[in-house]
Scaffold this motif. Structure first.
Motif, PDB file in Angstrom:
ATOM      1  N   ALA A 153       0.855  -1.185   0.000  1.00 15.89           N
ATOM      2  CA  ALA A 153       0.000   0.000   0.000  1.00 15.89           C
ATOM      3  C   ALA A 153       0.890   1.233   0.000  1.00 15.89           C
ATOM      4  O   ALA A 153       1.636   1.464   0.953  1.00 15.89           O
ATOM      5  CB  ALA A 153      -0.915  -0.004   1.213  1.00 15.89           C
ATOM      6  N   PRO A 154       0.860   2.038  -1.052  1.00 15.07           N
ATOM      7  CA  PRO A 154       1.752   3.201  -1.125  1.00 15.07           C
ATOM      8  C   PRO A 154       1.288   4.336  -0.221  1.00 15.07           C
ATOM      9  O   PRO A 154       0.094   4.537  -0.002  1.00 15.07           O
ATOM     10  CB  PRO A 154       1.662   3.603  -2.593  1.00 15.07           C
ATOM     11  N   LEU A 155       2.243   5.054   0.315  1.00 13.38           N
ATOM     12  CA  LEU A 155       1.984   6.246   1.112  1.00 13.38           C
ATOM     13  C   LEU A 155       2.507   7.451   0.332  1.00 13.38           C
ATOM     14  O   LEU A 155       3.701   7.537   0.036  1.00 13.38           O
ATOM     15  CB  LEU A 155       2.677   6.161   2.466  1.00 13.38           C
ATOM     16  N   HIS A 156       1.605   8.370  -0.021  1.00 12.62           N
ATOM     17  CA  HIS A 156       1.963   9.546  -0.819  1.00 12.62           C
ATOM     18  C   HIS A 156       1.931  10.782   0.069  1.00 12.62           C
ATOM     19  O   HIS A 156       1.092  10.904   0.961  1.00 12.62           O
ATOM     20  CB  HIS A 156       0.984   9.736  -1.985  1.00 12.62           C
ATOM     21  N   LEU A 157       2.834  11.716  -0.217  1.00 12.21           N
ATOM     22  CA  LEU A 157       2.888  12.986   0.499  1.00 12.21           C
ATOM     23  C   LEU A 157       2.602  14.122  -0.460  1.00 12.21           C
ATOM     24  O   LEU A 157       3.277  14.270  -1.490  1.00 12.21           O
ATOM     25  CB  LEU A 157       4.265  13.196   1.138  1.00 12.21           C
ATOM     26  N   LEU A 158       1.581  14.909  -0.142  1.00 10.14           N
ATOM     27  CA  LEU A 158       1.292  16.144  -0.860  1.00 10.14           C
ATOM     28  C   LEU A 158       1.784  17.283   0.027  1.00 10.14           C
ATOM     29  O   LEU A 158       1.213  17.571   1.076  1.00 10.14           O
ATOM     30  CB  LEU A 158      -0.210  16.254  -1.145  1.00 10.14           C
ATOM     31  N   LEU A 159       2.872  17.910  -0.390  1.00 15.46           N
ATOM     32  CA  LEU A 159       3.621  18.839   0.439  1.00 15.46           C
ATOM     33  C   LEU A 159       3.120  20.260   0.243  1.00 15.46           C
ATOM     34  O   LEU A 159       3.048  20.768  -0.886  1.00 15.46           O
ATOM     35  CB  LEU A 159       5.105  18.750   0.095  1.00 15.46           C
ATOM     36  N   SER A 160       2.779  20.911   1.365  1.00 11.65           N
ATOM     37  CA  SER A 160       2.355  22.314   1.305  1.00 11.65           C
ATOM     38  C   SER A 160       3.586  23.214   1.341  1.00 11.65           C
ATOM     39  O   SER A 160       4.723  22.763   1.488  1.00 11.65           O
ATOM     40  CB  SER A 160       1.432  22.630   2.486  1.00 11.65           C
TER      41      SER A 160
END
Length: 692
Positions: A162-169
C-alpha cells in the motif's frame, strides 16, 4: 457466483500417493503377464483412490469490497504559516471530489492537530490508529497533506503493497529566522552569573550561501525594560545573566521580525530559572550563656545551607575576677571586622538576650541600623534585660524596633497564641498543624514561663503571650526586615516541656521570611504554570483584594476573579490560548509568568520538507508532490507495479471480496464409489473368465 473443484481427503494425502503407486505397479505387472481384466481392476483402484481423495465442487456467493483510501490532513500550528492552509484546503477538496467519483473506493479522512504537552505533530500515530481496523487487502493508498514536519516519523504504519503519498504544502522559496535556546539551568545562585547558550539561525533559502549578518538580541528579566546587544546569525553565543532575587525569574530573549520570514513565533524564547542562595550567612550574638543559646545553635547548624558565626559574651568588660581570658573564650570578639567591615556579608543577624554592656559601641549598632535599611535582616530574641536600662532598645536599634518595652517582665506561665492577623501571615499561618501536642484542655502548645511586656507601635503582631501582650512582632524597615521575639523561652518547646511545640518550624519560617524568600511573603502575587494552564495565588493580610488584571502577550487586558480559599489566601486559574509572557497586576503588586515551552516544538523547524517522511514513503513505494505545482493526477495500478510518477500518484487495485454463502457438492460420494468399484471388479472377473 464462482465455482471451483477442491479435494477433501478422507486419509492423509501421503497414503493416497502410496496407494496410487501400488496400483500403477500392480497394473503394469498384470499387463505384463497378459491378464485380460487388468484395465477394469486398475479402473476400480482409481475409483477407490478418487473416493479417498474426496473431490468436491464448491460454489461461493461473493460480494466485492471497496478499496480504502486514507487521507491524513495536517491541521497543526505549523500549517498556519504562509499560504499552507489555503493550499491544503484546495487539495482536500480536489482529492475528495475525485475519490468520491470513483466506484468501489471509500475515503477515510483524519485531521491531526497539535499534540498535547508540546508533543508536536503526531501524524503517524494518528494514521496507525485509523488503520487498525482496515484489512490490508482493502488498503489502496494513503495520502498525507502536510508540510512534512511531523514528530513521530520513526513509526511505520502501512502494510506492504500500500503506497503512502505525500502532498507537500508550502513553497520552495520559504525562509525563517529562529531563536533557539540550547542550554538553560533550572536553578541558579543569586549574585553569580549564569551563562545561557543561544543560537540565532536562518532556515530555508536564507541559510544557503548567505553571508553572516548581525541582529539585535533583546533580553528582559521579569518583564522589566529590556536591553539589547548585537549578535551574529548562525553562531552559538553565550549570554551571562545574574539573578537578583530568590524564587522564579522569568527571562525573555527576542530578535526582531525580519521582512519575508515565515513567522515570528520562534523569534523569542522564554526561560524560567529559580534563584537560590548559595549559603545563608547568619551571625548569632548571645549576650550571656543560657539554655536557649544551645537551641539556637543546634537549629542553625542542623541546616547544611547555613554558615553560622556564633559568639557568646561570657563575661562583661567591667567584670574583673582574675579569670584568664583564654579560659573564657576561644577567640576575642572581632567587633570591628563583624560590625564595620563585613556586616553586609551576613544575611541575618540575631541578638539573643543581648544587653548593653559596652561590648558593642554605639557606632557599631548604628551600622546595624544602616545594614537593615539597605536590605539586611535582624532578629531580636529578648530576655529579661530587654526591660531594663541595659535594653538594646535604648541603643540606635530602638529606632527600628517595632515595639517598646514597658519595663515590666511577666514571670508567669502562658501559652503562645497566633493572632487573628497571624492566621493570615505566612510565618504563623497554619503553624498549629505542625504540632502534634494536645493536652487535656485542648491547648495545642506547651507553656512558656516568662515574657517581656511590650507596647507595639509599628509592624504586625502575629503572636501574643501573657496578658495578650505582643510576643512576636514583624516589621519592614527600608529595604530590610526586623523581628522582635519578646521572650527567650522558645527552647522549652524544643525540650518538649508541657508537650512542646513547633519551635523549629516557627524559627525556620521566621528566618526565611527575613531572607525575603518568596514563599513566605505576606503580600504576594504568585502564578504557577502547568502547560498552558496558570494557577494564580494571592496572599495578603487584608480581608479582601481588588481586581486582578491579566495582560496577555499581545497586550490584551482581562479581569480575572479570585476566590478566597483560606485565611489570607485567594486563588484563581486561567488557560492561555497564546504562548508567551503574561503579566499580572493587583493592588500595586505585579508578577510575570511564561506559558508554554521556551521554544514550541511546532515552530522549531518551519520550512516545509519531506525529509522526515521520506524513509517511510520510499519503503511503501509512494511519491511526493508539491501542492503549489497544480492539481494531482490519480492513476489505478495493479499490485506490484510502480505507484508514483513525476506528476501522478497511484492507487493499488485490490479487488477484495467478501464471501456471503458457500455450497459444497461431493462428486464421488461413498455409495457411488462402492457401485463403481464393484462394477469394475465384476467386469474384470467376467472378462478374464470368458478368455479362459
Amino acid at each position: 457466483m464462482t465455482g471451483q473443484l477442491i479435494f477433501d481427503p478422507l486419509v492423509p494425502l501421503a497414503l493416497i500417493v502410496v496407494l496410487a503407486g501400488m496400483a500403477v505397479v500392480l497394473a503394469v505387472l498384470a499387463w505384463h503377464r497378459g491378464m485380460a481384466g487388468w484395465p477394469f481392476r486398475f479402473g476400480a483402484a482409481l475409483v477407490l483412490l478418487g473416493a479417498l481423495a474426496g473431490p468436491v465442487w464448491q460454489q461461493a456467493e461473493e460480494r466485492a469490497l471497496p478499496d480504502v483510501v486514507v487521507m491524513v490532513v495536517d491541521q497543526s500550528s505549523s500549517q498556519t504559516l504562509g499560504d499552507r492552509q489555503r493550499q491544503t484546503a484546495e487539495m482536500v477538496a480536489q482529492l475528495s471530489e475525485e475519490l468520491a467519483a470513483r466506484d468501489g473506493t471509500v475515503l477515510r479522512r483524519i485531521d491531526v492537530e497539535d499534540g498535547t504537552d508540546d508533543q508536536g505533530t503526531r501524524l503517524v500515530t494518528a494514521l496507525r490508529d485509523a488503520l487498525a481496523d482496515v484489512p490490508p487487502d482493502q488498503l489502496s493508498a494513503g495520502f498525507i497533506l502536510s508540510d512534512g514536519r511531523v514528530h513521530d516519523s520513526d513509526l511505520a504504519p502501512l502494510a506492504a503493497g500500500a503506497p503512502l503519498h505525500l502532498l507537500l504544502s508550502g513553497t520552495t522559496n520559504e525562509w525563517d529566522r529562529r531563536l533557539r535556546l540550547e542550554a538553560a539551568p533550572s536553578f541558579a545562585i543569586l549574585g553569580e552569573p549564569v551563562r545561557l547558550t543561544l543560537w540565532v539561525e536562518d532556515q530555508g533559502v536564507a541559510s544557503s550561501g548567505a553571508p553572516p549578518t548581525m541582529v539585535e538580541l533583546s533580553l528582559s528579566v521579569d518583564g522589566e525594560q529590556p536591553f539589547a546587544v548585537e549578535v551574529p546569525v548562525g553562531q552559538r553565543i553565550e549570554v551571562p545573566v545574574t539573578l537578583t532575587h530568590a524564587g522564579r525569574n522569568v527571562i525573555q530573549f527576542s530578535v526582531p521580525t525580519a521582512e519575508g520570514e515565515l513567522t515570528d513565533r520562534n523569534n523569542s524564547a522564554l526561560v524560567q530559572i529559580n534563584g537560590v542562595r548559595d549559603r545563608l550567612r547568619v551571625l548569632l550574638v548571645s549576650g550571656e550563656p543560657h539554655p536557649g543559646a544551645r537551641t539556637w545553635r543546634n537549629l542553625l547548624k542542623s541546616d547544611s545551607s547555613v554558615d553560622l558565626v556564633h559568639f557568646t559574651i561570657l563575661r562583661p568588660s567591667e567584670k574583673q575576677d582574675g579569670t584568664p581570658v583564654s579560659e573564657l573564650s576561644l577567640i576575642s570578639f572581632p567587633t570591628y571586622e563583624l560590625f564595620q567591615e563585613k556586616i553586609d556579608d551576613f544575611d541575618l543577624i540575631i541578638f539573643d538576650r543581648y544587653k548593653l554592656r559596652g561590648i558593642l559601641p554605639t557606632i557599631y549598632l548604628q551600622n546595624v541600623v544602616g545594614y537593615v535599611e539597605r536590605g539586611g535582616a535582624v532578629l531580636v530574641a529578648a530576655g529579661p534585660a530587654f526591660a531594663t536600662a541595659e535594653s538594646i532598645f535604648h541603643s540606635p536599634l530602638g529606632t527600628i524596633l517595632p515595639a517598646a518595652p514597658t519595663a515590666r517582665v511577666l514571670d508567669q506561665a502562658f501559652r503562645p497564641e497566633v493572632t487573628e492577623l497571624g492566621e493570615r501571615h505566612p510565618v504563623t499561618a497554619g503553624l498549629a498543624e505542625n504540632s502534634a501536642t494536645d493536652d487535656a484542655q485542648g491547648a495545642p502548645w506547651g507553656r512558656w514561663l516568662s515574657q517581656v511586656d511590650l507596647v507595639d507601635h509599628s509592624g504586625v503582631v502575629v503572636m501574643r503571650g501573657a496578658d495578650e501582650a505582643p510576643l512576636l512582632t514583624l516589621d519592614r524597615v527600608g529595604d530590610g526586615r526586623i523581628a522582635l521575639l519578646a521572650s527567650d523561652q522558645a527552647w522549652l518547646w524544643d525540650r518538649g516541656f508541657d508537650g512542646g511545640g513547633p519551635q523549629a518550624e516557627l524559627l525556620r519560617r521566621l528566618a526565611h521570611w527575613m531572607m525575603k524568600e518568596p514563599e513566605l511573603e505576606e503580600e504576594a502575587l504568585i502564578a504557577t504554570a502547568i502547560g498552558n494552564d496558570m494557577r494564580i495565588e494571592r496572599r495578603t493580610l487584608d480581608e479582601d483584594v481588588g481586581e486582578l488584571t491579566l495582560i496577555t502577550p499581545d497586550g490584551t487586558r482581562q479581569t480575572l476573579p479570585l476566590v478566597q480559599s483560606a485565611a489570607g489566601k485567594f486563588t484563581g486559574g486561567y488557560t492561555g490560548e497564546t504562548l508567551g509572557l503574561y503579566r499580572l497586576q493587583q493592588d500595586g503588586l505585579e508578577t510575570v509568568i511564561g506559558l508554554g515551552p521556551a521554544a514550541p516544538r511546532e515552530f522549531e523547524q518551519t520550512i516545509a520538507s519531506a525529509l522526515d517522511l521520506q524513509p517511510m514513503i520510499d519503503a511503501t513505494g509512494g511519491g511526493v508532490l508539491r501542492m503549489n505545482d497544480g492539481g494531482v493526477r490519480l492513476r489505478d495500478v495493479a499490485p506490484g507495479r510502480p505507484t508514483s510518477g513525476r506528476d501522478w500518484l497511484g492507487l493499488v487495485q485490490r479487488g477484495a471480496t467478501e464471501t456471503l454463502s458457500l455450497t459444497r457438492l461431493p462428486l464421488l460420494p461413498p455409495w457411488l464409489a462402492a457401485i463403481g468399484v464393484g462394477a469394475l471388479i465384476l467386469a474384470g472377473w467376467l472378462r478374464e473368465g470368458r478368455r479362459r
